[in-house]
Each structure stands twice: as C-alpha cells, then as structure tokens.
Design a protein around this motif. Structure first.
Motif, PDB file in Angstrom:
ATOM      1  N   THR A   8       7.094  21.979  -5.801  1.00  0.00           N
ATOM      2  CA  THR A   8       6.719  20.768  -5.061  1.00  0.00           C
ATOM      3  C   THR A   8       6.802  19.551  -5.981  1.00  0.00           C
ATOM      4  O   THR A   8       6.676  19.658  -7.207  1.00  0.00           O
ATOM      5  CB  THR A   8       5.289  20.847  -4.495  1.00  0.00           C
ATOM      6  N   MET A   9       7.012  18.380  -5.365  1.00  0.00           N
ATOM      7  CA  MET A   9       6.892  17.101  -6.062  1.00  0.00           C
ATOM      8  C   MET A   9       6.019  16.181  -5.216  1.00  0.00           C
ATOM      9  O   MET A   9       6.264  16.007  -4.020  1.00  0.00           O
ATOM     10  CB  MET A   9       8.260  16.443  -6.281  1.00  0.00           C
ATOM     11  N   ASP A  10       4.994  15.607  -5.836  1.00  0.00           N
ATOM     12  CA  ASP A  10       4.164  14.589  -5.189  1.00  0.00           C
ATOM     13  C   ASP A  10       4.797  13.231  -5.447  1.00  0.00           C
ATOM     14  O   ASP A  10       5.069  12.867  -6.607  1.00  0.00           O
ATOM     15  CB  ASP A  10       2.738  14.621  -5.743  1.00  0.00           C
ATOM     16  N   VAL A  11       5.039  12.492  -4.375  1.00  0.00           N
ATOM     17  CA  VAL A  11       5.730  11.211  -4.501  1.00  0.00           C
ATOM     18  C   VAL A  11       4.969  10.116  -3.754  1.00  0.00           C
ATOM     19  O   VAL A  11       4.151  10.381  -2.869  1.00  0.00           O
ATOM     20  CB  VAL A  11       7.174  11.299  -3.958  1.00  0.00           C
ATOM     21  N   ARG A  12       5.258   8.861  -4.160  1.00  0.00           N
ATOM     22  CA  ARG A  12       4.757   7.666  -3.456  1.00  0.00           C
ATOM     23  C   ARG A  12       5.964   6.845  -3.011  1.00  0.00           C
ATOM     24  O   ARG A  12       6.985   6.809  -3.685  1.00  0.00           O
ATOM     25  CB  ARG A  12       3.903   6.810  -4.399  1.00  0.00           C
ATOM     26  N   TYR A  13       5.793   6.158  -1.873  1.00  0.00           N
ATOM     27  CA  TYR A  13       6.881   5.304  -1.394  1.00  0.00           C
ATOM     28  C   TYR A  13       6.314   4.165  -0.547  1.00  0.00           C
ATOM     29  O   TYR A  13       5.156   4.193  -0.172  1.00  0.00           O
ATOM     30  CB  TYR A  13       7.893   6.117  -0.578  1.00  0.00           C
ATOM     31  N   GLU A  41       0.851  -1.183   0.000  1.00  0.00           N
ATOM     32  CA  GLU A  41       0.000   0.000   0.000  1.00  0.00           C
ATOM     33  C   GLU A  41       0.892   1.241   0.000  1.00  0.00           C
ATOM     34  O   GLU A  41       1.785   1.383   0.830  1.00  0.00           O
ATOM     35  CB  GLU A  41      -0.894   0.012   1.240  1.00  0.00           C
ATOM     36  N   TRP A  42       0.676   2.098  -0.981  1.00  0.00           N
ATOM     37  CA  TRP A  42       1.520   3.280  -1.135  1.00  0.00           C
ATOM     38  C   TRP A  42       1.251   4.314  -0.046  1.00  0.00           C
ATOM     39  O   TRP A  42       0.108   4.550   0.354  1.00  0.00           O
ATOM     40  CB  TRP A  42       1.271   3.945  -2.488  1.00  0.00           C
ATOM     41  N   LYS A  43       2.323   4.946   0.417  1.00  0.00           N
ATOM     42  CA  LYS A  43       2.210   6.150   1.219  1.00  0.00           C
ATOM     43  C   LYS A  43       2.525   7.328   0.308  1.00  0.00           C
ATOM     44  O   LYS A  43       3.347   7.219  -0.600  1.00  0.00           O
ATOM     45  CB  LYS A  43       3.196   6.124   2.385  1.00  0.00           C
ATOM     46  N   ARG A  44       1.886   8.437   0.545  1.00  0.00           N
ATOM     47  CA  ARG A  44       2.067   9.595  -0.325  1.00  0.00           C
ATOM     48  C   ARG A  44       2.483  10.815   0.495  1.00  0.00           C
ATOM     49  O   ARG A  44       2.061  10.972   1.643  1.00  0.00           O
ATOM     50  CB  ARG A  44       0.763   9.913  -1.087  1.00  0.00           C
ATOM     51  N   LYS A  45       3.285  11.663  -0.121  1.00  0.00           N
ATOM     52  CA  LYS A  45       3.651  12.924   0.516  1.00  0.00           C
ATOM     53  C   LYS A  45       4.078  13.926  -0.553  1.00  0.00           C
ATOM     54  O   LYS A  45       4.339  13.548  -1.706  1.00  0.00           O
ATOM     55  CB  LYS A  45       4.767  12.735   1.536  1.00  0.00           C
ATOM     56  N   THR A  46       4.145  15.178  -0.140  1.00  0.00           N
ATOM     57  CA  THR A  46       4.565  16.256  -1.036  1.00  0.00           C
ATOM     58  C   THR A  46       5.889  16.821  -0.546  1.00  0.00           C
ATOM     59  O   THR A  46       6.000  17.238   0.611  1.00  0.00           O
ATOM     60  CB  THR A  46       3.513  17.372  -1.108  1.00  0.00           C
ATOM     61  N   LEU A  47       6.872  16.811  -1.421  1.00  0.00           N
ATOM     62  CA  LEU A  47       8.183  17.371  -1.111  1.00  0.00           C
ATOM     63  C   LEU A  47       8.256  18.817  -1.595  1.00  0.00           C
ATOM     64  O   LEU A  47       7.523  19.222  -2.503  1.00  0.00           O
ATOM     65  CB  LEU A  47       9.282  16.558  -1.802  1.00  0.00           C
TER      66      LEU A  47
END
Length: 645
Positions: A640-645, A481-487
């Motif tokens: 900003t960059m929206d990423v998944r990890y 399950e992906w976690k998402r955040k904005t850098l």
C-alpha cells in the motif's frame, strides 16, 4: 503447512465431468478414514494425552461403486476443503480458517486465469460419490503418493478414473513432521512412506473396501515419485509403479537445497533399483531443463532391470501432470495432454496389475506422435567450467564504494547486487565468457562491460559509475485542504503469500497502483509479511516505475530507499516516505527488491508477502536485466501507499 508460491506446481485440483472412457463399468465411490498411528510420536515434547502426541493420518479412498442414478455427485469443494480442515487439525499453532477460499484464487491466478474464476470451481460437480456402496468383487489397489505438501485432490480426476475402471485408490497425503510443514529431506519424505505402510496395514485388515492387496501398484506425483520408489524398495511385492514427472528422476544443478536433499537420500543407501521387480512408467515434462543446465542426473527407471517405459511430452510443463489445467479448460492443447497422461497411466496399470494386455499398443501409438518422445532428456556429461565475475563499484568522482548496485547479464535472468562495500561476485559458466554485463543504480549512469573484462587476472576490477544529472519535472501543489487515500492492496492474509526465497538475491516483486492524473504526494509505503524464516536481518529496496503501454520504464526515484526487516518479523511493515518528497501524477508499478541479507542465508529461509484479490495482478523478475512478467492474474501483493492530493 503454510502455502508457498512454489506449491502452486502441485497444490492442484479441479472440476468437470470431462474425460473418461465411454461408459466406464463403475462409478467412483469416495470415503475418508481417520486413523492414529500410535507407534510414532507426531508432536515433540507432548504426553500421550495430547491429541497430537501420536501421528494422525487421514486416508482419502476412491473405489469402484454402485450408485443410485438420481444421487448427486460431490462438489469439488468437498475435496478441496479437506486441506484446510486438516491444516487446522494437524497443528495448534496457526488458524488456517479461510485458507481454502484464498488458495483457490491463488491456484487459478497461477494458471493464467483471473483469480475470481477459481471461486467457480468450488461449486462444480466432480465424478466422485461420497459413501456410495462398493461394487461387488475384489479390485486391485493403487497407492497414490501425493506431491510436495499435497493431497489426492491435486490428481482427483485420474484417481476417479482408476476407480471407475476397477481399481481401489488409496491416497497418501504429503504431511511431513509436525506441524505438517513438509520439506524434501529424507526424514520428511520417509514420513509419507511410513504413512503409506500404516495405511496398507489398515487396508489389509479392513473389510470396508473391496481391495485386493495382493495385486497392487504405485502412483507418484512430483516429489511423490521419490517417496514412491522408497516405498517400492521396502515392499517389492508391488507389481508396477507410474511416476507423473516425479523426482525419482532428478537433475542436479537447479538449486543447492534440492541437490542436497537428493544426495542425502541416495547416500543413505535406502534405494536398491537393481532389485526392483515392478514394471515402471515415467512420464516427464518437456521443460524440465529450460531454466538451468544440469550437471548430473539420477534416473531410477534407467537403473532397474524390470520392464521400464518412458514418455516425454515435449510441450508440457511440470504442473500439467495434475488435474487443474485440464479441468479449468485452460486451452485445448493442455486438455488433450492430460487426457493422454490419464490414458497412459490407466492402461499401464491395466496391463501390469490386472494383466490385461492393453498398454503396449497404446505406448507404441503414443511414441508415434510428434509431441511425445521416448528419448530422455540429456544432461551435460562434460564438467561445466565455473567462472566468477568479481568486482567493486565506486563513485567516479569521490571513489566512495557504491552499495546495492545491480549487476546483470544482459538478456538473461542472471544477476546480483553489490554489498555495502560495493563488492559483488557473480557465478557464471564458460558459456557466458563472451556475454555482456550491465551495471546500474538509481542516480547514476549505467555502464556496460564484457564479462571477460572481469575474468582477466591482470585487469583492474574496479568499476566507476558517473553520477547522473537530471532535471526533475516541476510539479505545482496548490495550498488547499488535503484529501487522503490508500493505494494498492490492503490484504493481510496469513495463509497465502508470494516468496522472496533464499536463492534469489536481487529478485523484484510488485503491483500496479492506480494514481491518476492529479499530483499525489506520497506519505508512506507498507507491505504485509505473513511468514518470515530468515535468521538474519534482510533489506529491500523500494522502486517506483513509470508505465508505458502497461510496461515499466524508468524508476522515478532518484535515491535508494531501503527497508529493513528483522529476523522473523511479520505483520505490516511501513516506511515513512515524507522526507523524500515523492510526487506522482500517473499510474506506477511499485516493487520491492531484495538487496541484502545479514549472515549466511540457509536453503530453507524465505519471506512470504501476503497476497489478496487485486485486479492488476503481481509482477516479478529475478534480476534487473530480466523482463518484468505478470505471474498472478487477479491477485496482488499486500503493498500500500498512503497519499495526499
């Protein structure tokens, strides 16, 4: 009245009780006066019932005063927040609420401090006393012409010191035509001159301030030096003028825009230096010619027959002639420099306006210092030979034109970008004939060749780049399950920004983004534009650089990612990066690079990316061959960059 990055030079202010003569005879009283000049229309297309129909004018006045020793002096923010207040009052198109709090961070960062140190300035005491009773007597008047888009607080400490030593100081802000968006054109410069004339008329009639308008001098900062000599030409009864690195001395060859503005003023026949009777003092920065080779000069003080004095501070920058570096105590050398500047100006007006013989001895003593000279900067008297390096860049295998290739003079800030057809033209001078160019592009091996190879008429100017073959590091993303955040920096400031300016095609600006060691899949990139004056569509290239020792290395992207911005488009602009399968597992520097503009770009055109608090600061360079430099500490672009990890 929006804030540009080059405003940093003279939107200056600061605090500290610091330098003054021992036991000056007076305290510095301070007052503001709001006037309306009903002889001039300010906002076009309005009727007299509109609050902005006639020209508004706020005067900041420092004067010799007495004060109760127990009375508290003003805080710096009492002066500084006047800028925001008037930015809102002088127009009805933009809400500048919060402007002061953001601008103070920007100013501190621009002087090499952490941005948050600017907040501390607002609450510190200065040496001005609001509404203090005027001292008995009548005192000479100094008219201060503020710098480009500036106000009196940019030089507040010098103005305080003049008041403490028996001068009334009348500060004339640099507002320009409606909506208060100043330019260096003759029209906008004359607005400041007309403001000064209206203010002088008020001072002659008013009994509220102890000013002797028969004894008066002029003081100009930066472009205020130009408006100062225009005022001097119209009012020859001024006894003296001092210029703080002012544009009354101008060197051609830096930007086409400023060259055109100066030529417009000179050609208008509004300056007659031979008729000037006022004594003149020009203080000049030592770095005026560090970034360009001038082709000509206009030096007002060299053209007058009245007493002319010149001092060049060899280790100084343009911004050192305002108060902020001294007040922030950036370093002992800059503080000592500003104390010298203050002492020179004060003694100059004491001698030539008050007729107290104190300047000449000080002037001669200053000339004996190793860091100060009386020898002016010299421009290249011989005509510079211009060269054009022209070429076309193609794929070695297919022969297809390669757009947006970087072409840069190795070891310099000089560079450009090829257009959609792969064609480029780089303007150089004869001194660059023996230099070397580097041609580089994502996905291709770089090429180097001597400049002279593109100057010989019988030599083919087609440059072929070989496609680079590289093996990508394998990154395994497990199913979960992906976690998402904005850098990055989510700021959407509508008052503070950093510029892509008309004259800097190929400029690159960016911020560091903290990714960490876990693999992150990048979904989206965005940036916030708060101001856009481009009349045509402009294009930017996204770059993501690996870091080593905090410095950018190679670009991790293997193909061009182009982002278009429509004419006048503002707000948050996004680019979907999911099709590019970008995976990051370390901290990176993310930049935008201006690579193309549709149509002819005009000198007044620019795009401002919002800036906000971000610990890592902002990085920029003018071409791929230049070093990436941190320009703002503690302030970052709204990327900003929206990423998944």
């Amino acid at each position: 009245m929006y804030c540009r990055s080059h405003l940093l030079l003279f939107l200056l202010g600061a605090i500290s009780l610091g330098f003054s003569q021992d036991n000056p005879p007076y305290r510095a009283g301070f007052a503001t006066v709001h006037l309306v000049d009903s002889s001039r229309t300010y906002k076009p297309g309005t009727t007299p019932s509109d609050r902005l129909h006639y020209r508004p004018l706020d005067l900041d006045i420092w004067y010799p005063a007495t004060a109760d020793p127990a009375e508290a002096p003003m805080l710096f923010e009492d002066l500084f927040r006047l800028h925001e207040e008037r930015a809102n009052a002088y127009q009805d198109e933009t809400d500048y609420s919060g402007y002061s709090d953001e601008l103070i961070l920007y100013l501190a960062a621009g002087f090499g401090l952490e941005a948050l140190e600017g907040k501390q300035l607002l609450k510190k005491q200065i040496s001005s006393y609001s509404g203090a009773p005027p001292a008995a007597g009548s005192f000479p008047l100094i008219v201060y012409m503020a710098g480009y888009n500036g106000m009196g607080w940019e030089s507040y400490r010098l103005l305080e010191q003049l008041a403490e030593n028996g001068f009334v100081v009348l500060s004339i802000s640099s507002i320009g035509a409606y909506p208060g968006d100043m330019t260096n054109s003759l029209q906008n410069t004359m607005e400041q001159v007309y403001d000064a004339e209206f203010a002088l008329s008020f001072m002659e009639k008013s009994g509220d301030f102890p000013a002797d308008t028969d004894r008066k001098g002029l003081l100009g900062l930066s472009w205020g030096g130009m408006s100062g000599i225009l005022l001097l030409d119209r009012h020859p009864d001024f006894k003296a003028m001092a210029s703080l690195d002012g544009s009354d001395t101008f060197y051609y060859g830096d930007t086409e825009q400023d060259d055109a503005y100066l030529s417009e003023i000179y050609a208008a026949g509004v300056l007659h230096p031979r008729k000037t009777q006022a004594a003149f003092l020009h203080l000049e920065a030592g770095d005026r010619l560090d970034e360009f080779t001038p082709t000509d000069e206009y030096c007002y003080y060299k053209k007058i027959s009245s007493p002319a004095h010149y001092l060049r501070f060899l280790e100084s920058r343009h911004e050192d002639f305002g108060s902020i570096a001294w007040a922030l105590e950036t370093n002992p050398e800059e503080m000592a420099l500003y104390e010298e500047i203050q002492g020179a100006v004060l003694s100059f007006f004491q001698e030539y306006v008050k007729e107290e013989p104190v300047f000449q001895a000080r002037y001669q003593k200053m000339l004996q210092q190793e860091s100060i000279t009386g020898e002016s900067l010299e421009y290249a008297a011989e005509e510079l030979v211009s060269l054009s390096a022209i070429g076309k860049i193609v794929d070695m295998k297919t022969g297809a034109a390669l757009p947006y290739v970087n072409i840069g003079l190795i070891g310099t800030e000089i560079g450009t970008v090829s257009n959609r057809s792969g064609v480029f033209e780089l303007d150089l001078t004869e001194s660059h004939r023996a230099d070397t160019l580097r041609i580089s592009m994502v996905g291709y091996e770089s090429a180097v060749l001597p400049v002279k190879a593109l100057l010989q008429p019988n030599t083919a100017r087609t440059i072929r780049l070989k496609e680079a073959v590289s093996e990508l590091d394998e990154v395994v993303l497990t199913a979960r399950e992906w976690k998402r955040k904005t850098l990055g920096n989510k700021t959407e400031s509508n008052v503070i920004g950093h510029l892509f300016h008309y004259d800097y095609m190929g400029k690159e600006m960016g911020i560091r983004m903290n990714v960490g060691k876990k693999p992150h899949l990048v979904d989206n990139f965005s940036f916030h534009v708060y101001h856009n004056r481009f009349s045509g569509k402009v294009y930017f290239r996204l770059n993501i650089y690996r870091l080593e020792g905090g410095k950018p290395l190679e670009n991790v992207l293997k193909e061009n990612i182009i982002i278009a911005v429509a004419p006048g488009q503002t707000g948050r602009i996004s680019k979907d990066l999911r099709p590019y399968d970008i995976v990051l597992n370390e901290d990176v520097l993310v930049t935008l690079e201006w690579i193309e503009a549709e149509g002819k770009v005009k000198p007044e055109e620019a795009l401002a990316v919002s800036v906000g608090v971000l610990t890592g600061g902002t990085y920029e360079r003018n071409s791929k061959e230049a070093k990436m430099k941190k320009r703002l500490r503690g302030l970052g672009l709204g990327y900003t960059m929206d990423v998944r990890y």
